[in-house]
Write a protein that holds these residues in place. Structure first.
Motif, PDB file in Angstrom:
ATOM      1  N   LEU A 136       0.849  -1.262   0.002  1.00  0.00           N
ATOM      2  CA  LEU A 136       0.077  -0.054   0.090  1.00  0.00           C
ATOM      3  C   LEU A 136       0.808   1.188   0.110  1.00  0.00           C
ATOM      4  CD1 LEU A 136      -2.771   1.458   0.434  1.00  0.00           C
ATOM      5  CD2 LEU A 136      -2.487   1.142   2.756  1.00  0.00           C
ATOM      6  N   ILE A 137       0.969   1.933  -1.179  1.00  0.00           N
ATOM      7  CA  ILE A 137       1.781   3.101  -1.296  1.00  0.00           C
ATOM      8  C   ILE A 137       1.143   4.523  -1.201  1.00  0.00           C
ATOM      9  CG2 ILE A 137       3.540   1.973  -2.406  1.00  0.00           C
ATOM     10  CD1 ILE A 137       2.418   3.285  -5.022  1.00  0.00           C
ATOM     11  N   SER A 138      -0.133   4.392  -1.221  1.00  0.00           N
ATOM     12  CA  SER A 138      -1.060   5.758  -0.675  1.00  0.00           C
ATOM     13  C   SER A 138      -2.249   5.362  -0.348  1.00  0.00           C
ATOM     14  CB  SER A 138      -0.909   6.422  -2.253  1.00  0.00           C
ATOM     15  OG  SER A 138      -1.947   7.581  -2.025  1.00  0.00           O
ATOM     16  N   LEU A 139      -2.862   6.061   0.511  1.00  0.00           N
ATOM     17  CA  LEU A 139      -4.299   6.009   1.248  1.00  0.00           C
ATOM     18  C   LEU A 139      -4.830   7.470   1.147  1.00  0.00           C
ATOM     19  CD1 LEU A 139      -6.887   4.154   1.581  1.00  0.00           C
ATOM     20  CD2 LEU A 139      -5.802   3.988   3.893  1.00  0.00           C
ATOM     21  N   ALA A 140      -5.674   7.939   0.614  1.00  0.00           N
ATOM     22  CA  ALA A 140      -6.183   9.488   0.983  1.00  0.00           C
ATOM     23  C   ALA A 140      -7.788   9.142   1.105  1.00  0.00           C
ATOM     24  CB  ALA A 140      -5.936  10.271  -0.249  1.00  0.00           C
ATOM     25  N   LEU A 168      -1.914  -0.272  -8.948  1.00  0.00           N
ATOM     26  CA  LEU A 168      -3.466  -0.296  -9.077  1.00  0.00           C
ATOM     27  C   LEU A 168      -4.037   0.905  -8.272  1.00  0.00           C
ATOM     28  CD1 LEU A 168      -3.896  -4.199  -8.309  1.00  0.00           C
ATOM     29  CD2 LEU A 168      -3.398  -3.051 -10.532  1.00  0.00           C
ATOM     30  N   THR A 169      -5.078   1.409  -8.870  1.00  0.00           N
ATOM     31  CA  THR A 169      -5.568   2.469  -8.327  1.00  0.00           C
ATOM     32  C   THR A 169      -7.011   2.145  -7.999  1.00  0.00           C
ATOM     33  OG1 THR A 169      -4.242   4.386  -9.470  1.00  0.00           O
ATOM     34  CG2 THR A 169      -6.432   4.669  -8.288  1.00  0.00           C
ATOM     35  N   ALA A 213      -6.765   4.594  -2.942  1.00  0.00           N
ATOM     36  CA  ALA A 213      -5.734   3.848  -2.645  1.00  0.00           C
ATOM     37  C   ALA A 213      -5.016   3.458  -3.909  1.00  0.00           C
ATOM     38  CB  ALA A 213      -6.208   2.604  -1.783  1.00  0.00           C
ATOM     39  N   LYS A 214      -3.586   3.345  -3.548  1.00  0.00           N
ATOM     40  CA  LYS A 214      -2.720   2.963  -4.668  1.00  0.00           C
ATOM     41  C   LYS A 214      -1.971   1.825  -4.172  1.00  0.00           C
ATOM     42  CE  LYS A 214      -2.486   6.741  -7.804  1.00  0.00           C
ATOM     43  NZ  LYS A 214      -1.480   7.599  -8.679  1.00  0.00           N
ATOM     44  N   VAL A 215      -1.895   0.721  -4.887  1.00  0.00           N
ATOM     45  CA  VAL A 215      -1.082  -0.466  -4.552  1.00  0.00           C
ATOM     46  C   VAL A 215      -0.192  -0.564  -5.329  1.00  0.00           C
ATOM     47  CG1 VAL A 215      -1.241  -2.772  -3.882  1.00  0.00           C
ATOM     48  CG2 VAL A 215      -3.159  -1.434  -2.837  1.00  0.00           C
TER      49      VAL A 215
END
Length: 227
Positions: free
Chosen positions: A113-117, A171-172, A125-127
């Motif tokens: 998990l590289i981003s969660l807003a 993945l977004t 989320a971006k994975v």
């Protein structure tokens, strides 16, 4: 003397190219820095980055299986309109060519998990996902009259059943923000975290409406290799 100068120039270009490559990799590593569990806790999440990343890998694996099985109902709920239509077109083109892609033995190499807003009523989320699997294409041409009733192995016309592919994706995913992230199953009374599961982990009953499920809205392939 001329060849010496040319050699120096070539060497400098190689050094410059390597330096740019290292800078690019360093930048990529910074961009793909994994979200911490402390960050998730600070924004009120009840799951860990590891639990979330595993759930998204399972979601992606289920999507690929649904494409293979032509499970349009599942794809409709798990994908944005754009990605759904792209998979639909790929299936249609394969049928017209009398071919079918088979994906087997998919496993995660890593899932991060590289981003969660959280923005307004939406969560994004971006994975960063790297998977390994076998992929091959079989011929689906209808059998000839003389072949009817005969048991024949599908003819492989592309890919390999033995060569292991490794692919990386960004993945977004998006979903509607839920007021509660844990739900009591009406069927058996078990409490399940709805962020990482759509069904009760005890009895399998559906406990999450489509609006609160993660939907894949973008897939960017970053790297491919084979063994």
């Amino acid at each position: 003397m001329t060849w010496f100068i040319i050699g120096i120039v070539v060497l400098l270009l190689i050094i410059l190219g390597c330096s740019l490559w290292i800078v690019k990799l360093t930048k990529q590593e910074k961009e793909y820095m994994e979200v911490s569990n402390q960050y998730l806790k600070d924004i009120g999440k009840s799951y860990t980055k590891e639990e979330f990343s595993i759930a998204i890998f399972e979601l992606y694996r289920n999507i690929i299986q649904a494409v293979q099985d032509e499970n349009y109902l599942y794809l409709r709920e798990a994908l944005s309109d754009e990605i759904y239509n792209s998979y639909l077109m790929a299936i249609k083109n394969s049928k017209e060519r009398h071919a079918k892609t088979i994906v087997e033995d998919m496993n995660p190499i890593f899932s991060k998990l590289i981003s969660l807003a959280v923005k307004d009523n939406m969560e994004i989320a971006k994975v960063w996902l790297k998977v390994s699997y076998h992929e091959y294409i079989i011929d689906t041409t209808p059998p000839k009259p003389e072949e009817l009733g005969m048991r024949m192995e599908p003819r492989i016309i592309g890919g390999s059943k033995t060569k292991l592919l490794e692919k990386e994706y960004i993945l977004t995913l998006v979903k509607t923000r839920a007021e509660k992230e844990s739900v009591v199953c009406a069927n058996c009374g078990y409490v399940t975290n709805i962020v990482t599961r759509n069904a009760c982990v005890r009895c399998g009953a559906n406990i999450v409406s489509r609006h609160y499920r993660w939907v894949m809205v973008a897939k960017e392939q970053t790297r491919t290799s084979s063994k």
